[in-house]
Every structure is written in structure tokens, then in C-alpha cells.
Design a protein around this motif. Sequence first.
Motif, PDB file in Angstrom:
ATOM      1  N   LYS A 227      40.380  31.719  34.975  1.00 61.69           N
ATOM      2  CA  LYS A 227      39.358  31.243  36.134  1.00 61.69           C
ATOM      3  C   LYS A 227      39.655  32.456  37.291  1.00 61.69           C
ATOM      4  O   LYS A 227      40.487  32.935  37.598  1.00 61.69           O
ATOM      5  CB  LYS A 227      39.699  30.020  36.818  1.00 61.69           C
ATOM      6  CG  LYS A 227      39.693  28.719  35.921  1.00 61.69           C
ATOM      7  CD  LYS A 227      39.874  27.393  36.749  1.00 61.69           C
ATOM      8  CE  LYS A 227      39.717  26.341  35.745  1.00 61.69           C
ATOM      9  NZ  LYS A 227      40.166  25.004  36.361  1.00 61.69           N
ATOM     10  N   LYS A 228      38.344  32.684  37.497  1.00 62.42           N
ATOM     11  CA  LYS A 228      38.404  33.844  38.614  1.00 62.42           C
ATOM     12  C   LYS A 228      39.133  33.488  39.788  1.00 62.42           C
ATOM     13  O   LYS A 228      39.039  32.621  40.299  1.00 62.42           O
ATOM     14  CB  LYS A 228      37.003  34.297  38.954  1.00 62.42           C
ATOM     15  CG  LYS A 228      36.083  35.218  37.682  1.00 62.42           C
ATOM     16  CD  LYS A 228      34.745  35.820  37.991  1.00 62.42           C
ATOM     17  CE  LYS A 228      34.099  36.573  36.877  1.00 62.42           C
ATOM     18  NZ  LYS A 228      32.830  36.788  37.123  1.00 62.42           N
ATOM     19  N   ASN A 229      39.586  34.478  40.555  1.00 59.58           N
ATOM     20  CA  ASN A 229      40.306  34.520  41.961  1.00 59.58           C
ATOM     21  C   ASN A 229      41.102  33.441  41.992  1.00 59.58           C
ATOM     22  O   ASN A 229      41.514  32.762  43.020  1.00 59.58           O
ATOM     23  CB  ASN A 229      39.083  34.389  43.005  1.00 59.58           C
ATOM     24  CG  ASN A 229      38.104  35.472  42.960  1.00 59.58           C
ATOM     25  OD1 ASN A 229      38.511  36.489  42.540  1.00 59.58           O
ATOM     26  ND2 ASN A 229      36.850  35.012  42.770  1.00 59.58           N
ATOM     27  N   ILE A 230      41.952  32.941  40.832  1.00 60.26           N
ATOM     28  CA  ILE A 230      42.972  31.877  41.020  1.00 60.26           C
ATOM     29  C   ILE A 230      44.283  32.275  40.410  1.00 60.26           C
ATOM     30  O   ILE A 230      44.264  33.069  39.169  1.00 60.26           O
ATOM     31  CB  ILE A 230      42.490  30.758  40.261  1.00 60.26           C
ATOM     32  CG1 ILE A 230      41.426  29.921  41.018  1.00 60.26           C
ATOM     33  CG2 ILE A 230      43.562  29.581  40.040  1.00 60.26           C
ATOM     34  CD1 ILE A 230      40.793  28.735  40.572  1.00 60.26           C
ATOM     35  N   SER A 231      45.366  32.265  40.829  1.00 62.13           N
ATOM     36  CA  SER A 231      46.569  32.778  40.139  1.00 62.13           C
ATOM     37  C   SER A 231      47.659  31.893  40.451  1.00 62.13           C
ATOM     38  O   SER A 231      47.612  30.744  41.321  1.00 62.13           O
ATOM     39  CB  SER A 231      46.983  34.200  40.810  1.00 62.13           C
ATOM     40  OG  SER A 231      47.180  34.090  42.300  1.00 62.13           O
ATOM     41  N   HIS A 232      48.701  31.935  39.484  1.00 61.37           N
ATOM     42  CA  HIS A 232      49.965  30.842  39.700  1.00 61.37           C
ATOM     43  C   HIS A 232      50.984  31.677  39.726  1.00 61.37           C
ATOM     44  O   HIS A 232      51.259  32.772  39.089  1.00 61.37           O
ATOM     45  CB  HIS A 232      49.907  30.049  38.482  1.00 61.37           C
ATOM     46  CG  HIS A 232      48.607  29.356  38.321  1.00 61.37           C
ATOM     47  ND1 HIS A 232      48.413  27.927  38.802  1.00 61.37           N
ATOM     48  CD2 HIS A 232      47.604  29.734  37.389  1.00 61.37           C
ATOM     49  CE1 HIS A 232      47.404  27.770  38.299  1.00 61.37           C
ATOM     50  NE2 HIS A 232      46.716  28.359  37.737  1.00 61.37           N
TER      51      HIS A 232
ATOM     52  N   ARG B 111      41.796  32.897  46.064  1.00 69.91           N
ATOM     53  CA  ARG B 111      41.051  33.921  46.771  1.00 69.91           C
ATOM     54  C   ARG B 111      39.810  33.628  47.114  1.00 69.91           C
ATOM     55  O   ARG B 111      39.001  33.466  46.206  1.00 69.91           O
ATOM     56  CB  ARG B 111      41.384  35.214  46.285  1.00 69.91           C
ATOM     57  CG  ARG B 111      41.007  36.431  47.016  1.00 69.91           C
ATOM     58  CD  ARG B 111      41.047  37.734  46.038  1.00 69.91           C
ATOM     59  NE  ARG B 111      42.339  38.177  46.024  1.00 69.91           N
ATOM     60  CZ  ARG B 111      42.611  39.469  45.643  1.00 69.91           C
ATOM     61  NH1 ARG B 111      41.870  40.040  44.954  1.00 69.91           N
ATOM     62  NH2 ARG B 111      44.164  39.620  45.382  1.00 69.91           N
ATOM     63  N   ILE B 112      39.616  33.845  48.562  1.00 68.85           N
ATOM     64  CA  ILE B 112      38.086  33.310  48.897  1.00 68.85           C
ATOM     65  C   ILE B 112      37.343  34.475  49.580  1.00 68.85           C
ATOM     66  O   ILE B 112      37.981  35.304  50.357  1.00 68.85           O
ATOM     67  CB  ILE B 112      38.183  32.118  50.057  1.00 68.85           C
ATOM     68  CG1 ILE B 112      38.816  31.017  49.377  1.00 68.85           C
ATOM     69  CG2 ILE B 112      36.491  32.005  50.398  1.00 68.85           C
ATOM     70  CD1 ILE B 112      39.130  29.895  50.222  1.00 68.85           C
ATOM     71  N   HIS B 113      36.240  34.845  49.028  1.00 66.73           N
ATOM     72  CA  HIS B 113      35.378  36.344  49.309  1.00 66.73           C
ATOM     73  C   HIS B 113      34.324  35.663  50.470  1.00 66.73           C
ATOM     74  O   HIS B 113      33.637  34.876  50.166  1.00 66.73           O
ATOM     75  CB  HIS B 113      34.563  37.050  48.034  1.00 66.73           C
ATOM     76  CG  HIS B 113      35.803  37.369  47.327  1.00 66.73           C
ATOM     77  ND1 HIS B 113      36.231  38.568  47.343  1.00 66.73           N
ATOM     78  CD2 HIS B 113      36.092  36.900  46.074  1.00 66.73           C
ATOM     79  CE1 HIS B 113      37.052  38.770  46.332  1.00 66.73           C
ATOM     80  NE2 HIS B 113      37.079  37.784  45.671  1.00 66.73           N
ATOM     81  N   MET B 114      34.199  36.325  51.781  1.00 62.93           N
ATOM     82  CA  MET B 114      33.740  35.901  52.945  1.00 62.93           C
ATOM     83  C   MET B 114      32.935  36.936  53.486  1.00 62.93           C
ATOM     84  O   MET B 114      33.709  38.048  53.298  1.00 62.93           O
ATOM     85  CB  MET B 114      34.458  35.053  53.814  1.00 62.93           C
ATOM     86  CG  MET B 114      35.189  33.649  53.591  1.00 62.93           C
ATOM     87  SD  MET B 114      36.046  32.930  54.743  1.00 62.93           S
ATOM     88  CE  MET B 114      34.819  32.633  56.002  1.00 62.93           C
TER      89      MET B 114
END
Length: 307
Positions: free
Chosen positions: A251-256, A265-268
Motif C-alpha cells: 500500500k502506498k505511503n504506509i510503512s510498519h 504519509r499524507i500529501h497536502m
Amino acid sequence: MDALDRVVKPKTKRAKRFLEKREPKLSENIKNAMLIKGGNANATVTQVLKDVYALKKPYGVLYKKKNITRPFEDQTSLEFFSKKSDCSLFMFGSHNKKRPNNLVIGRMYDYHVLDMVELGIEKFVSLKDIKNSKCPEGTKPMLIFAGDDFDVTEDYRRLKSLLIDFFRGPTVSNIRLAGLEYVLHFTALNGKIHFRSYKLLLKKSGCRTPRIELEEMGPSLDLVLRRTHLASDDLYKLSMKMPKALKPKKKKNISHDTFGTTYGRIHMQKQDLSKLQTRKMKGLKKRPAERKTVEKEENKSKRIKKN
């Protein structure tokens, strides 16, 4: 063609269920082990096989009759028994003048021997000799490996993987503290492998976490590494291959992290902090002079945009 390969279509519902259990699955069945006596097994080797079978129950098959075979020279009989009893792990015990008190531990891949390790028994204490209470049948053990050899030497590294496969038991999703009942401890020291089995006792400690004591339960073995038959790197890699359906999708922008915590990670878009609404307080109110300067700057920017 082998007699076990001739079945084309089941004639009864029972035979159909039997064949469905042996079909390839995404999630494997619990690995069963077969324990086989050689043609010249003595009392020590026979008792070792019985004690290991007691630890493996109900995921084991004990062959009581003697079987004249030599695993390192001819593996056809082991492969036949593996297919017959649907076992992917085996332990073979034998005794002779050249290799006294001999144990061979191995595993199968597609009903063919993948790798096996030969061990010599130097010291043995049976379950019967230690007069303590034993764990109930089917209890999942905790495995502990001590010694640098298990991480450095290739033979010991494969032996560690083989022992984990042999004694791990069923895969569980949740663990209950009271269900942690016994420990299997393997120590590699001075060219020997010390195998010990302990029962876990949970005592009162005066706080929420109990005090843990270990009580030797048996069996107890001192083993020496003899011969090895290891699979090639390509075959070993193929046997460890995971099906695509079981691989977790990225899944994009998700890490463990190592503790299982999920980070996102949120892009704003870039925010204008000057227009941010803060708490209304008298001390934060703008003075008339400040308001005029702000209005002038806004008017200038508007004129520049129009031009």
C-alpha cells in the motif's frame, strides 16, 4: 508407476475427502512427523523415538516394526512412507558399530528428501527417569537456541531451521499466558548440541506479572553432529517460495516498524499560516495601524495580478 499414484477418481465420499486433504493448499496443513526404527535399533534409540513421539503427539506417526534401510544411501523407502502417511518430517533411529546410537532428522519437499542431518547420541535421560509432572498432549512448545554456531556455521544453521520445523507445532494467531507450558532448549557448545526440555511454572510474584521457574521434564539429550545431506540453494529457495495469493499487497505511503506500528504519509498543499484561524483573544487583536498595512499589501498584490 507407484501404487499410490494410480488413484485417478475416488469411488466413495470417504476417498474423496481423503484426497482433498492431500491436495495442494495455500495454507499448509500442520506438518506431521514419522518416527522409524532401523533394522538394528537398540533400546536407547527405541526409547528416544518413543519420547520424541510423546512430545510430537498428535502430529506424529510411530512405526513400531523395524525397517532395514539406510537414508544416506537409499531414500526410496522414506519417500514411500512419507507419501503413505502424509508426513513431511521424519526421524530415523539406528545403531551399529561404526555409528552407535544414531539419529537422522530430515524433511521432505514434494515427497522427496530435501535435507537431513545425522546426529549421534552421547548421553540420554528418558521421560520416565525424571519423576515430574508432564505437559498435556498437543501442547505447543517454546523453542530457545543458544550458541553462536547456530548463526555462523551453515550446517548448524540448517539444523536450527530443521529443528524449528520439527518441533514448532501448529501456527496460532493468539497466545494465552497459561498456555505457555514447556520449553525446548537447544545449546550448541564445544561441538555438541545439548537438548533439554523444561516445564514452565508460573508462581505468585506480588504483582501482575508472575514469577517464572523452570523444572526439568525430560527427555534430555547430548548430541554430536555427524553427516549432513543438505539441499542446493536453488531447491531450498524453491521450497521456501510463498504463493502470490498469500503475499501481502503493498500500500502506498504506509510503512510498519519492527514493533508492528503503522505509519502513514499524507500529501497536502502548502498552507498559508497567516490565514489560520486561532483562538480569539484581546491580546491577539490587530491594531488599526497593523490592519491598514495588511490592507495596503493586499491591494498592491491585487493590482499586480490585474496588470
